[in-house]
Write a protein that holds these residues in place. Structure first.
Motif, PDB file in Angstrom:
ATOM      1  N   GLY A  42     -13.345  -6.704   1.945  1.00 53.17           N
ATOM      2  CA  GLY A  42     -11.930  -6.646   1.587  1.00 53.17           C
ATOM      3  C   GLY A  42     -11.531  -5.301   1.019  1.00 53.17           C
ATOM      4  O   GLY A  42     -10.468  -4.770   1.338  1.00 53.17           O
ATOM      5  N   GLY A  43     -12.386  -4.721   0.186  1.00 53.07           N
ATOM      6  CA  GLY A  43     -12.107  -3.400  -0.374  1.00 53.07           C
ATOM      7  C   GLY A  43     -12.005  -2.342   0.708  1.00 53.07           C
ATOM      8  O   GLY A  43     -11.137  -1.465   0.668  1.00 53.07           O
ATOM      9  N   GLU A  72      -8.728  -2.827   2.537  1.00 48.49           N
ATOM     10  CA  GLU A  72      -7.617  -2.314   1.727  1.00 48.49           C
ATOM     11  C   GLU A  72      -7.504  -0.801   1.834  1.00 48.49           C
ATOM     12  O   GLU A  72      -6.400  -0.275   2.023  1.00 48.49           O
ATOM     13  CB  GLU A  72      -7.814  -2.715   0.259  1.00 48.49           C
ATOM     14  CG  GLU A  72      -7.603  -4.171  -0.003  1.00 48.49           C
ATOM     15  CD  GLU A  72      -7.877  -4.547  -1.447  1.00 48.49           C
ATOM     16  OE1 GLU A  72      -7.259  -5.520  -1.910  1.00 48.49           O
ATOM     17  OE2 GLU A  72      -8.692  -3.877  -2.120  1.00 48.49           O
ATOM     18  N   ARG A  73      -8.621  -0.115   1.701  1.00 50.24           N
ATOM     19  CA  ARG A  73      -8.589   1.355   1.761  1.00 50.24           C
ATOM     20  C   ARG A  73      -8.181   1.854   3.144  1.00 50.24           C
ATOM     21  O   ARG A  73      -7.384   2.776   3.267  1.00 50.24           O
ATOM     22  CB  ARG A  73      -9.951   1.927   1.365  1.00 50.24           C
ATOM     23  CG  ARG A  73     -10.238   1.798  -0.111  1.00 50.24           C
ATOM     24  CD  ARG A  73     -11.497   2.525  -0.529  1.00 50.24           C
ATOM     25  NE  ARG A  73     -12.723   2.013   0.063  1.00 50.24           N
ATOM     26  CZ  ARG A  73     -13.390   0.943  -0.357  1.00 50.24           C
ATOM     27  NH1 ARG A  73     -12.932   0.256  -1.389  1.00 50.24           N
ATOM     28  NH2 ARG A  73     -14.511   0.565   0.221  1.00 50.24           N
ATOM     29  N   ILE A 119      -3.407  -1.656   2.235  1.00 52.32           N
ATOM     30  CA  ILE A 119      -2.817  -2.911   1.767  1.00 52.32           C
ATOM     31  C   ILE A 119      -3.607  -3.407   0.562  1.00 52.32           C
ATOM     32  O   ILE A 119      -4.674  -2.883   0.248  1.00 52.32           O
ATOM     33  CB  ILE A 119      -2.814  -3.996   2.867  1.00 52.32           C
ATOM     34  CG1 ILE A 119      -4.232  -4.269   3.371  1.00 52.32           C
ATOM     35  CG2 ILE A 119      -1.883  -3.596   4.003  1.00 52.32           C
ATOM     36  CD1 ILE A 119      -4.338  -5.424   4.351  1.00 52.32           C
ATOM     37  N   THR A 120      -3.069  -4.410  -0.106  1.00 54.48           N
ATOM     38  CA  THR A 120      -3.767  -5.058  -1.212  1.00 54.48           C
ATOM     39  C   THR A 120      -3.997  -6.516  -0.836  1.00 54.48           C
ATOM     40  O   THR A 120      -3.071  -7.211  -0.426  1.00 54.48           O
ATOM     41  CB  THR A 120      -2.928  -4.980  -2.499  1.00 54.48           C
ATOM     42  OG1 THR A 120      -2.686  -3.599  -2.797  1.00 54.48           O
ATOM     43  CG2 THR A 120      -3.643  -5.627  -3.661  1.00 54.48           C
ATOM     44  N   LEU A 121      -5.246  -6.941  -0.984  1.00 54.46           N
ATOM     45  CA  LEU A 121      -5.617  -8.319  -0.670  1.00 54.46           C
ATOM     46  C   LEU A 121      -5.998  -9.036  -1.958  1.00 54.46           C
ATOM     47  O   LEU A 121      -6.703  -8.481  -2.794  1.00 54.46           O
ATOM     48  CB  LEU A 121      -6.797  -8.353   0.304  1.00 54.46           C
ATOM     49  CG  LEU A 121      -6.561  -7.688   1.651  1.00 54.46           C
ATOM     50  CD1 LEU A 121      -7.871  -7.581   2.421  1.00 54.46           C
ATOM     51  CD2 LEU A 121      -5.535  -8.469   2.447  1.00 54.46           C
ATOM     52  N   VAL A 181      -5.349 -10.916   6.464  1.00 57.78           N
ATOM     53  CA  VAL A 181      -5.114  -9.467   6.590  1.00 57.78           C
ATOM     54  C   VAL A 181      -3.847  -9.197   7.382  1.00 57.78           C
ATOM     55  O   VAL A 181      -3.016  -8.381   6.976  1.00 57.78           O
ATOM     56  CB  VAL A 181      -6.332  -8.775   7.230  1.00 57.78           C
ATOM     57  CG1 VAL A 181      -6.030  -7.314   7.543  1.00 57.78           C
ATOM     58  CG2 VAL A 181      -7.549  -8.883   6.314  1.00 57.78           C
ATOM     59  N   GLN A 183      -0.708  -9.822   5.420  1.00 59.47           N
ATOM     60  CA  GLN A 183      -0.447  -8.751   4.461  1.00 59.47           C
ATOM     61  C   GLN A 183       0.064  -7.497   5.164  1.00 59.47           C
ATOM     62  O   GLN A 183       0.949  -6.813   4.659  1.00 59.47           O
ATOM     63  CB  GLN A 183      -1.702  -8.445   3.650  1.00 59.47           C
ATOM     64  CG  GLN A 183      -1.474  -7.488   2.524  1.00 59.47           C
ATOM     65  CD  GLN A 183      -0.450  -8.014   1.523  1.00 59.47           C
ATOM     66  OE1 GLN A 183      -0.437  -9.176   1.185  1.00 59.47           O
ATOM     67  NE2 GLN A 183       0.414  -7.136   1.065  1.00 59.47           N
ATOM     68  N   SER A 212       3.617  -5.826   4.380  1.00 58.99           N
ATOM     69  CA  SER A 212       3.700  -4.414   3.982  1.00 58.99           C
ATOM     70  C   SER A 212       4.603  -3.626   4.901  1.00 58.99           C
ATOM     71  O   SER A 212       5.312  -2.714   4.473  1.00 58.99           O
ATOM     72  CB  SER A 212       2.308  -3.794   3.971  1.00 58.99           C
ATOM     73  OG  SER A 212       1.515  -4.373   2.980  1.00 58.99           O
TER      74      SER A 212
END
Length: 89
Positions: A50-51, A54-55, A59-61, A79, A82, A86
């Protein structure tokens, strides 16, 4: 930030980068509805995945959404939802 949909090939690539793959697990097979635990990925591996998502996608999960997504299909849905949210901001 990417405007493309997040697909199974993207997920496989990031899973392999984040946590590798267990011997005997064929990520090239039909894994969409196979539980991550059966694929050898526990919650820590999913948080690392997930990290990376995001990078890469900007986005932020939510951590709970990541750990609640038991299958690749469920994670793809999280994902992509999101990414859509976004893009509409």
């Amino acid at each position: 930030m990417s405007t493309q949909a997040f697909g199974i090939d993207d997920l496989k690539r990031i899973l392999l980068e984040a946590a590798g793959a267990d011997e005997g697990v064929d990520l090239d097979g039909d894994i969409l509805d196979t539980e991550f635990l059966a694929l050898g990925y526990e919650s820590l591996a999913l948080l690392e995945t997930g990290g990376r998502i995001e990078r890469e996608y900007g986005i932020t999960l939510d951590d709970d959404a990541l750990t609640d997504a038991a299958t690749p299909r469920a994670l793809l849905d999280v994902v992509n939802a999101q990414l859509t949210a976004s893009a509409s901001v």
